[in-house]
Design a protein around this motif. Structure first.
Motif, PDB file in Angstrom:
ATOM      1  N   MET A 164       0.817  -1.202   0.000  1.00  0.00           N
ATOM      2  CA  MET A 164       0.000   0.000   0.000  1.00  0.00           C
ATOM      3  C   MET A 164       0.857   1.261   0.000  1.00  0.00           C
ATOM      4  O   MET A 164       0.365   2.351  -0.243  1.00  0.00           O
ATOM      5  N   VAL A 165       2.143   1.135   0.242  1.00  0.00           N
ATOM      6  CA  VAL A 165       3.034   2.292   0.279  1.00  0.00           C
ATOM      7  C   VAL A 165       4.313   1.953  -0.483  1.00  0.00           C
ATOM      8  O   VAL A 165       4.868   0.866  -0.335  1.00  0.00           O
ATOM      9  N   SER A 166       4.733   2.918  -1.301  1.00  0.00           N
ATOM     10  CA  SER A 166       5.976   2.718  -2.048  1.00  0.00           C
ATOM     11  C   SER A 166       7.171   2.749  -1.091  1.00  0.00           C
ATOM     12  O   SER A 166       7.195   3.562  -0.154  1.00  0.00           O
ATOM     13  N   PRO A 167       8.149   1.879  -1.311  1.00  0.00           N
ATOM     14  CA  PRO A 167       9.325   1.875  -0.428  1.00  0.00           C
ATOM     15  C   PRO A 167      10.132   3.162  -0.567  1.00  0.00           C
ATOM     16  O   PRO A 167      10.124   3.811  -1.608  1.00  0.00           O
ATOM     17  N   GLY A 168      10.812   3.541   0.480  1.00  0.00           N
ATOM     18  CA  GLY A 168      11.628   4.755   0.460  1.00  0.00           C
ATOM     19  C   GLY A 168      11.162   5.698   1.549  1.00  0.00           C
ATOM     20  O   GLY A 168      10.095   5.524   2.149  1.00  0.00           O
ATOM     21  N   SER A 169      11.983   6.709   1.801  1.00  0.00           N
ATOM     22  CA  SER A 169      11.681   7.685   2.836  1.00  0.00           C
ATOM     23  C   SER A 169      11.829   9.118   2.354  1.00  0.00           C
ATOM     24  O   SER A 169      11.683  10.042   3.131  1.00  0.00           O
ATOM     25  N   GLY A 170      12.102   9.308   1.080  1.00  0.00           N
ATOM     26  CA  GLY A 170      12.328  10.656   0.567  1.00  0.00           C
ATOM     27  C   GLY A 170      11.018  11.394   0.331  1.00  0.00           C
ATOM     28  O   GLY A 170       9.910  10.835   0.357  1.00  0.00           O
ATOM     29  N   GLU A 171      11.144  12.714   0.063  1.00  0.00           N
ATOM     30  CA  GLU A 171       9.966  13.529  -0.210  1.00  0.00           C
ATOM     31  C   GLU A 171       9.353  13.181  -1.562  1.00  0.00           C
ATOM     32  O   GLU A 171       8.161  13.344  -1.769  1.00  0.00           O
ATOM     33  N   VAL A 172      10.160  12.661  -2.484  1.00  0.00           N
ATOM     34  CA  VAL A 172       9.711  12.243  -3.817  1.00  0.00           C
ATOM     35  C   VAL A 172       9.965  10.749  -3.958  1.00  0.00           C
ATOM     36  O   VAL A 172      11.074  10.277  -3.648  1.00  0.00           O
ATOM     37  N   ARG A 173       8.954  10.005  -4.466  1.00  0.00           N
ATOM     38  CA  ARG A 173       9.065   8.547  -4.647  1.00  0.00           C
ATOM     39  C   ARG A 173       8.857   8.181  -6.122  1.00  0.00           C
ATOM     40  O   ARG A 173       8.279   8.936  -6.893  1.00  0.00           O
ATOM     41  N   TRP A 174       9.317   6.991  -6.476  1.00  0.00           N
ATOM     42  CA  TRP A 174       9.048   6.463  -7.807  1.00  0.00           C
ATOM     43  C   TRP A 174       7.571   6.042  -7.878  1.00  0.00           C
ATOM     44  O   TRP A 174       7.086   5.351  -6.988  1.00  0.00           O
ATOM     45  N   PRO A 175       6.851   6.462  -8.924  1.00  0.00           N
ATOM     46  CA  PRO A 175       5.424   6.113  -9.015  1.00  0.00           C
ATOM     47  C   PRO A 175       5.181   4.640  -9.303  1.00  0.00           C
ATOM     48  O   PRO A 175       4.084   4.144  -9.047  1.00  0.00           O
ATOM     49  N   ALA A 209       3.596  13.947  -1.636  1.00  0.00           N
ATOM     50  CA  ALA A 209       2.394  14.285  -0.877  1.00  0.00           C
ATOM     51  C   ALA A 209       1.674  15.447  -1.559  1.00  0.00           C
ATOM     52  O   ALA A 209       2.310  16.332  -2.148  1.00  0.00           O
ATOM     53  N   GLY A 210       0.336  15.434  -1.472  1.00  0.00           N
ATOM     54  CA  GLY A 210      -0.404  16.529  -2.091  1.00  0.00           C
ATOM     55  C   GLY A 210      -1.908  16.292  -2.050  1.00  0.00           C
ATOM     56  O   GLY A 210      -2.402  15.416  -1.310  1.00  0.00           O
ATOM     57  N   VAL A 211      -2.648  17.072  -2.832  1.00  0.00           N
ATOM     58  CA  VAL A 211      -4.108  17.007  -2.879  1.00  0.00           C
ATOM     59  C   VAL A 211      -4.532  16.594  -4.292  1.00  0.00           C
ATOM     60  O   VAL A 211      -4.051  17.154  -5.288  1.00  0.00           O
ATOM     61  N   HIS A 230       1.137  19.245  -5.800  1.00  0.00           N
ATOM     62  CA  HIS A 230       2.134  19.193  -4.717  1.00  0.00           C
ATOM     63  C   HIS A 230       2.781  20.576  -4.548  1.00  0.00           C
ATOM     64  O   HIS A 230       2.749  21.406  -5.449  1.00  0.00           O
ATOM     65  N   VAL A 231       3.388  20.761  -3.388  1.00  0.00           N
ATOM     66  CA  VAL A 231       4.250  21.921  -3.132  1.00  0.00           C
ATOM     67  C   VAL A 231       5.606  21.362  -2.704  1.00  0.00           C
ATOM     68  O   VAL A 231       5.743  20.793  -1.614  1.00  0.00           O
ATOM     69  N   LEU A 232       6.601  21.508  -3.581  1.00  0.00           N
ATOM     70  CA  LEU A 232       7.932  20.932  -3.338  1.00  0.00           C
ATOM     71  C   LEU A 232       8.995  22.021  -3.511  1.00  0.00           C
ATOM     72  O   LEU A 232       9.104  22.611  -4.600  1.00  0.00           O
ATOM     73  N   GLY A 233       9.730  22.292  -2.422  1.00  0.00           N
ATOM     74  CA  GLY A 233      10.784  23.305  -2.484  1.00  0.00           C
ATOM     75  C   GLY A 233      10.246  24.670  -2.832  1.00  0.00           C
ATOM     76  O   GLY A 233      10.898  25.446  -3.539  1.00  0.00           O
ATOM     77  N   GLY A 234       9.010  24.966  -2.401  1.00  0.00           N
ATOM     78  CA  GLY A 234       8.415  26.255  -2.669  1.00  0.00           C
ATOM     79  C   GLY A 234       7.852  26.382  -4.075  1.00  0.00           C
ATOM     80  O   GLY A 234       7.431  27.483  -4.477  1.00  0.00           O
ATOM     81  N   GLN A 250      -8.031   4.664  -6.138  1.00  0.00           N
ATOM     82  CA  GLN A 250      -8.176   4.570  -4.689  1.00  0.00           C
ATOM     83  C   GLN A 250      -8.330   5.919  -4.007  1.00  0.00           C
ATOM     84  O   GLN A 250      -8.465   5.976  -2.777  1.00  0.00           O
ATOM     85  N   VAL A 251      -8.309   7.009  -4.767  1.00  0.00           N
ATOM     86  CA  VAL A 251      -8.425   8.345  -4.195  1.00  0.00           C
ATOM     87  C   VAL A 251      -9.450   9.132  -4.995  1.00  0.00           C
ATOM     88  O   VAL A 251      -9.745   8.825  -6.153  1.00  0.00           O
ATOM     89  N   SER A 252      -9.999  10.168  -4.378  1.00  0.00           N
ATOM     90  CA  SER A 252     -11.003  11.020  -5.015  1.00  0.00           C
ATOM     91  C   SER A 252     -10.552  12.471  -4.951  1.00  0.00           C
ATOM     92  O   SER A 252      -9.630  12.827  -4.217  1.00  0.00           O
ATOM     93  N   VAL A 253     -11.244  13.317  -5.726  1.00  0.00           N
ATOM     94  CA  VAL A 253     -10.888  14.736  -5.810  1.00  0.00           C
ATOM     95  C   VAL A 253     -11.011  15.390  -4.432  1.00  0.00           C
ATOM     96  O   VAL A 253     -11.987  15.187  -3.707  1.00  0.00           O
ATOM     97  N   GLY A 254      -9.984  16.199  -4.089  1.00  0.00           N
ATOM     98  CA  GLY A 254      -9.969  16.893  -2.801  1.00  0.00           C
ATOM     99  C   GLY A 254      -9.324  16.102  -1.681  1.00  0.00           C
ATOM    100  O   GLY A 254      -9.120  16.633  -0.582  1.00  0.00           O
ATOM    101  N   GLN A 255      -9.006  14.851  -1.933  1.00  0.00           N
ATOM    102  CA  GLN A 255      -8.411  14.012  -0.892  1.00  0.00           C
ATOM    103  C   GLN A 255      -6.909  14.296  -0.782  1.00  0.00           C
ATOM    104  O   GLN A 255      -6.225  14.479  -1.786  1.00  0.00           O
ATOM    105  N   TYR A 256      -6.413  14.334   0.451  1.00  0.00           N
ATOM    106  CA  TYR A 256      -4.977  14.495   0.687  1.00  0.00           C
ATOM    107  C   TYR A 256      -4.308  13.130   0.678  1.00  0.00           C
ATOM    108  O   TYR A 256      -4.809  12.162   1.288  1.00  0.00           O
ATOM    109  N   VAL A 257      -3.180  13.030  -0.045  1.00  0.00           N
ATOM    110  CA  VAL A 257      -2.427  11.768  -0.114  1.00  0.00           C
ATOM    111  C   VAL A 257      -0.997  12.040   0.355  1.00  0.00           C
ATOM    112  O   VAL A 257      -0.469  13.155   0.226  1.00  0.00           O
TER     113      VAL A 257
END
Length: 299
Positions: A164-175, A209-211, A230-234, A250-257
């Motif tokens: 359910m979650v991509s491996p890694g810990s960075g702010e950006v992940r491989w899709p 992460a984003g909406v 998303h908002v990344l590095g401003g 698995q997500v709908s409009v307006g949902q935060y992921v």
């Protein structure tokens, strides 16, 4: 004793009497005809009356005719009433009549009354009123499709062996984890992303992460698609994932992921000929090379 001379005289007397009797009998009918033929009766003479027709003989015939006429009138009055009458066993309802005739039947008690407000329509012509109704119907249909999209996204079935979650810990992940690089940016002169080839049903993850701004079963040539802001590095960054499997969102409009969260499965919907994900990255509204962006930012 009588003398022999007297016997012949008695025979003559008898013959004379018989002759008179016949003459008398013959004269009576003639006398009656002569008497009845007189137009006026003389004073003191009896007048023979003419024979009267038999009234009693005509009475049975007249009674028979009257009875026949009465019977005809009774039959004429009774037959229509009998034809309209039906036994209780043959009585049917309106619904049965409609079913037998294979036609639709609208019963007043089952119909719903709809109230219209005069103030809800500013149009004055039938064409304008119909246009207004069409616009309202289109808006209602769009709302229904949006509701169906949310329901489909929340009820899609995901295999149990998918993380359910991509491996890694960075702010950006491989899709996507298992893929082969396909067409790149501006390939064929119009391609605004990169194709990551994989098998249908492979899990897709949010690259950051984003909406969710788009989540549709039919998003133009993208087919089943999701877009996330998303908002990344401003900077304002938008990622897009196209050609996903029907019903896998698995997500709908307006949902935060969150970064690396499962959003759907790889498919081949829309303008696609093979299983893959079409991945795009827009930074501050401009298209950039998603493959170079992933290599520089994904952990």
């Amino acid at each position: 004793m009588n003398s022999p001379a007297s016997e012949p005289r008695s025979d003559e007397t008898s013959v004379t009497r018989r002759a008179r009797g016949r003459n008398t009998a013959l004269s009576r009918p003639l006398l009656g005809r002569i008497t009845s033929s007189r137009p006026h009766k003389e004073k003191g003479e009896p007048v023979a009356s003419a024979p009267r027709p038999s009234i009693r003989k005509n009475r049975p015939l007249r009674s028979l005719v009257i009875l026949t006429m009465v019977g005809g009138l009774v039959a004429t009055v009774a037959l229509p009433a009998y034809g309209a009458w039906r036994p209780a066993a043959d009585s049917v309802t309106l619904q049965q009549v409609a079913a037998d005739d294979a036609q639709s039947l609208v019963v007043a008690s089952d119909s719903t009354a709809e109230e219209f407000s005069r103030g809800s329509y500013s149009a004055t012509t039938p064409e304008e009123i119909q246009k207004k109704k069409d616009e309202e119907a289109a808006a209602a249909a769009a709302a229904a499709r949006a509701s169906a999209s949310v329901t489909s996204a929340s009820s899609a079935s995901i295999p149990l062996n998918i993380s359910m979650v991509s491996p890694g810990s960075g702010e950006v992940r491989w899709p996507i984890l298992n893929f082969t690089l396909g067409r790149g940016l501006w390939d064929s002169g119009y391609h605004q992303g990169v194709d990551l080839l994989s098998s249908c049903g492979e899990p897709l993850y949010a690259t950051a992460a984003g909406v969710v701004s788009v989540s549709q079963e039919s998003y133009g040539g993208y087919g089943v698609a999701i877009s996330i802001d998303h908002v990344l590095g401003g900077q304002q960054v938008n990622s897009l994932y196209g050609h996903m499997t029907y019903g896998s969102r698995q997500v709908s409009v307006g949902q935060y992921v969150s970064a690396g969260q499962l959003i759907g499965l790889v498919g081949s919907t829309g303008s696609s000929t093979a299983c893959h994900v079409h991945f795009e990255i827009h930074v501050n509204g401009s298209v950039i090379d998603p493959w170079a962006w992933l290599q520089a930012n994904a952990g």
